[in-house]
Design a protein around this motif. Structure first.
Motif, PDB file in Angstrom:
ATOM      1  N   SER A 107       0.814  -1.220   0.000  1.00  0.00           N
ATOM      2  CA  SER A 107       0.000   0.000   0.000  1.00  0.00           C
ATOM      3  C   SER A 107       0.841   1.261   0.000  1.00  0.00           C
ATOM      4  O   SER A 107       0.522   2.236  -0.694  1.00  0.00           O
ATOM      5  N   SER A 108       1.914   1.268   0.772  1.00  0.00           N
ATOM      6  CA  SER A 108       2.785   2.440   0.805  1.00  0.00           C
ATOM      7  C   SER A 108       3.420   2.665  -0.568  1.00  0.00           C
ATOM      8  O   SER A 108       3.467   3.796  -1.066  1.00  0.00           O
ATOM      9  N   ALA A 111       0.859   4.124  -2.871  1.00  0.00           N
ATOM     10  CA  ALA A 111       0.602   5.542  -2.587  1.00  0.00           C
ATOM     11  C   ALA A 111       1.729   6.433  -3.113  1.00  0.00           C
ATOM     12  O   ALA A 111       1.485   7.465  -3.734  1.00  0.00           O
ATOM     13  N   ASN A 115       1.675   9.287  -5.999  1.00  0.00           N
ATOM     14  CA  ASN A 115       2.169  10.631  -5.723  1.00  0.00           C
ATOM     15  C   ASN A 115       3.172  11.062  -6.783  1.00  0.00           C
ATOM     16  O   ASN A 115       3.132  12.195  -7.284  1.00  0.00           O
ATOM     17  N   PRO A 138      -3.439   9.071  -3.162  1.00  0.00           N
ATOM     18  CA  PRO A 138      -2.499   8.607  -2.130  1.00  0.00           C
ATOM     19  C   PRO A 138      -2.775   9.211  -0.759  1.00  0.00           C
ATOM     20  O   PRO A 138      -2.485   8.564   0.254  1.00  0.00           O
ATOM     21  N   ILE A 141      -4.872   6.766   0.894  1.00  0.00           N
ATOM     22  CA  ILE A 141      -4.135   5.547   1.242  1.00  0.00           C
ATOM     23  C   ILE A 141      -3.233   5.817   2.444  1.00  0.00           C
ATOM     24  O   ILE A 141      -3.188   5.023   3.390  1.00  0.00           O
ATOM     25  N   SER A 154       1.122  14.692   0.470  1.00  0.00           N
ATOM     26  CA  SER A 154      -0.008  14.757  -0.456  1.00  0.00           C
ATOM     27  C   SER A 154      -0.760  16.072  -0.314  1.00  0.00           C
ATOM     28  O   SER A 154      -1.124  16.701  -1.315  1.00  0.00           O
TER      29      SER A 154
END
Length: 164
Positions: A107-108, A111, A115, A138, A141, A154
């Motif tokens: 997930s990171s 994201a 970005n 993101p 997320i 973000s």
């Protein structure tokens, strides 16, 4: 913690690590050190040298079929290409990176890939609505995974878009 920005010393240390990995025959270690050398050159403003190192690292990771390594080297190379105005090539690499992180369930990584795609769209003339969409996804997320630094980045990026 403030950045020391001692890029020359860092470069030497990364290169020492690269040589030691080569002596050990550790191909993943060599690729990681080559990626670090390229990122170092990018950070100190030598985009052409950074690009060369990162293209080499990406080729090494592809030969190893190391998907996380491919994603890391490709993302760093995309940053260089974006800074050099090669937005289409940068976008292609970041799309590949995004797909790898989605497949890995990271997930990171997803994201940060979104970005960086937002960064690419932001630097292309007339792509502000796409940048806004890419920066917004993101943020959600990062919120879900508790990454406050990512959320801040973000929101700052969305603020830059709003200023435009």
């Amino acid at each position: 913690m403030a950045s020391q920005r001692n890029y020359d010393e860092a470069f030497k240390l990364f290169d020492d690590g690269r040589r030691l990995y080569a002596e050990l025959g550790d191909q993943k270690g060599i690729a990681a050190a080559v990626t670090a050398l390229g990122a170092n050159r990018r950070l100190c403003g030598d985009l052409n040298a950074g690009r060369g190192w990162l293209e080499q690292a990406l080729g090494m990771y592809r030969a190893l079929e190391d998907r996380p390594g491919i994603a890391g080297a490709a993302a760093n190379l995309a940053d260089v290409l974006n800074a050099q105005g090669e937005h289409r090539a940068a976008g292609t690499l970041m799309q590949e990176t995004l797909e790898i992180f989605r497949q890995l369930g990271d997930s990171s990584g997803v994201a940060w890939s979104l970005n960086r795609l937002g960064d690419i769209a932001y630097h292309q003339a007339g792509e502000l609505s796409e940048a806004r969409r890419l920066y917004g996804e993101p943020a959600e997320i990062f919120r879900a995974i508790g990454d406050r630094w990512g959320m801040a980045r973000s929101y700052a990026d969305l603020g830059f878009v709003a200023c435009q």
